[in-house]
Design an enzyme around this catalytic site. Structure first.
Site, mmCIF file in Angstrom:
data_model
loop_
_atom_site.group_PDB
_atom_site.id
_atom_site.type_symbol
_atom_site.label_atom_id
_atom_site.label_comp_id
_atom_site.label_asym_id
_atom_site.label_seq_id
_atom_site.Cartn_x
_atom_site.Cartn_y
_atom_site.Cartn_z
ATOM 1 C CE LYS A 186 -5.584 -11.661 1.804
ATOM 2 N NZ LYS A 186 -5.056 -12.645 0.889
HETATM 3 N N1 PMP Z 1 -7.361 -6.485 -1.031
HETATM 4 C C1 PMP Z 1 -6.249 -6.413 0.529
HETATM 5 C C2 PMP Z 1 -6.210 -5.180 1.727
HETATM 6 C C3 PMP Z 1 -6.480 -7.652 0.972
HETATM 7 O O1 PMP Z 1 -5.345 -7.412 1.480
HETATM 8 C C4 PMP Z 1 -5.471 -8.380 -0.027
HETATM 9 C C5 PMP Z 1 -4.859 -9.887 0.012
HETATM 10 N N2 PMP Z 1 -3.619 -9.571 -0.355
HETATM 11 C C6 PMP Z 1 -6.903 -8.762 -1.267
HETATM 12 C C7 PMP Z 1 -7.016 -7.396 -1.945
HETATM 13 C C8 PMP Z 1 -5.994 -9.342 -2.643
HETATM 14 O O2 PMP Z 1 -6.432 -10.737 -2.562
HETATM 15 P P1 PMP Z 1 -5.877 -12.156 -3.374
HETATM 16 O O3 PMP Z 1 -5.205 -12.022 -2.277
HETATM 17 O O4 PMP Z 1 -7.151 -13.026 -2.363
HETATM 18 O O5 PMP Z 1 -5.832 -11.761 -4.368
#
Ligand code: PMP
Length: 344
Positions: free
Chosen positions: A48
């Site tokens: 993130k």
């Molecule tokens: N794993 C974790 C721990 C996350 O916080 C997120 C984000 N929501 C994701 C995977 C998935 O990534 P994305 O939001 O880019 O699909």
């Protein structure tokens, strides 16, 4: 983003350019080669960081914000931490509207990164004025010059990964990647990375990982929102009870659903076999690979990249707590036993 300086200007220089690490033991009986893109090496310990930095820098480039202005988001999770970190360095006020379900540890962590945290009741609907969605929206409207990251509905979330994660994986595999396996939450990671990789080689297969209890896989297959798919589950950050516009469903070839229990055990195995202390969704992503292998999906020549989104330290009171695992009944049906601690 340069990553080979001797002294970095600040912590944001270290966002992105995360290492790709071979999986040597866990996947040794599977057909194909496996390597993990380990996003815990970002300074905020998750993928993130990439979207927080990218979205804020785009707003700066467009002249929407200047230091002293306010950045708003609705999460107590990884995105909240990353937005707070970028705000500290760049001199923005950071407001995070979070649900009262968030643990005290998480709220304290965000406050210690300088964020102003609004704790909103968890048991109200999304359109209730007290919900964290509505509180964030209202603050965004009220605070002039504020930016609302809005990660589930922001195209820049996809663009961040199109411009960083995708090219990094292509370069790190010398263009030899055949399969990408990635969790889908907002969908930004998988969509942006897939778009870049498929532009280089349209034969690359992209596999999304979804949770039982989430609507994404069914929506991908039918393009219909089926609310009967929705029920509570434990993995955080994976799957969703709505359809995010930050997911490009056409860029994904198929989804695999994984369970809370198997994903938790697989995450713990990653630490014990590969020495990588990663989060719950990293376990989910490798669990999807295990299931695909059980279906004899991969070939010996396949070169599979799996994204591990964050670090295990954020799950000490969850999957890395024997008590929590026991309370969920997760030790009942698996061979794994609670880890041993030695009393002196
Ligand atoms: N794993 C974790 C721990 C996350 O916080 C997120 C984000 N929501 C994701 C995977 C998935 O990534 P994305 O939001 O880019 O699909």
């Amino acid at each position: 983003m340069e990553n080979n300086k001797k002294v970095y200007d600040n912590v944001l220089d270290l966002v992105g350019n995360t290492p790709m690490i071979k999986l040597n033991k866990l996947t040794s009986n599977f057909k194909g080669n496996y390597q993990a893109k380990v996003e815990a090496f970002n300074p905020g310990h998750s993928s993130k960081d990439r979207i927080a930095l990218y979205i804020i820098e785009q707003a700066e480039k467009q002249g929407i914000i200047k230091p002293g202005d306010t950045i708003i988001e609705t999460t107590s999770g990884n995105t909240g931490f990353s937005v707070a970190m970028v705000s500290v360095i760049k001199g923005y006020d950071c407001i995070l509207a979070v649900s009262s379900k968030s643990s005290a540890d998480k709220i304290d962590m965000l406050k210690n990164m300088g964020a102003k945290v609004y704790v909103c009741p968890a048991n109200v609907s999304a359109d209730d004025p007290r919900s964290y969605y509505q509180v964030a929206k209202r603050l965004h409207e009220e605070i002039k010059g504020s930016v609302y990251i809005n990660q589930y509905f922001n195209q820049l979330n996809i663009d961040a990964h199109y411009n960083s994660t995708g090219p990094e994986i292509w370069n790190q595999t010398d263009g030899k990647i055949t399969h990408l396996v990635a969790c889908s939450g907002t969908g930004g990671t998988i969509s942006g990375t897939a778009k870049y990789l498929k532009e280089q080689n349209p034969n690359i297969k992209v596999i999304g990982v979804d949770a039982y209890g989430s609507v994404l896989k069914k929506y991908h297959e039918t393009r219909e929102f089926d609310k009967d798919e929705i029920y509570p589950y434990r993995i955080e950050g994976l799957g969703k009870n709505l359809i995010p516009t930050a997911t490009d469903f056409d860029a994904i070839d198929q989804f695999v659903k994984v369970s809370d229990e198997e994903s938790a055990h697989t995450a713990r195995q990653i630490a014990l076999t590969e020495g990588l202390f990663v989060g719950y969704t990293s376990g989910a992503a490798l669990q999807a690979i295990k299931q695909l292998n059980e279906d004899d999906y991969f070939k010996p020549t396949d070169n599979v990249v799996v994204i591990f989104p964050d670090h295990g330290s954020r799950y000490m009171s969850k999957i890395y707590s024997d008590k929590w695992m026991n309370d969920q009944g997760f030790f009942d049906s698996q061979n794994e036993e609670a880890s041993q601690s030695i009393q002196y």
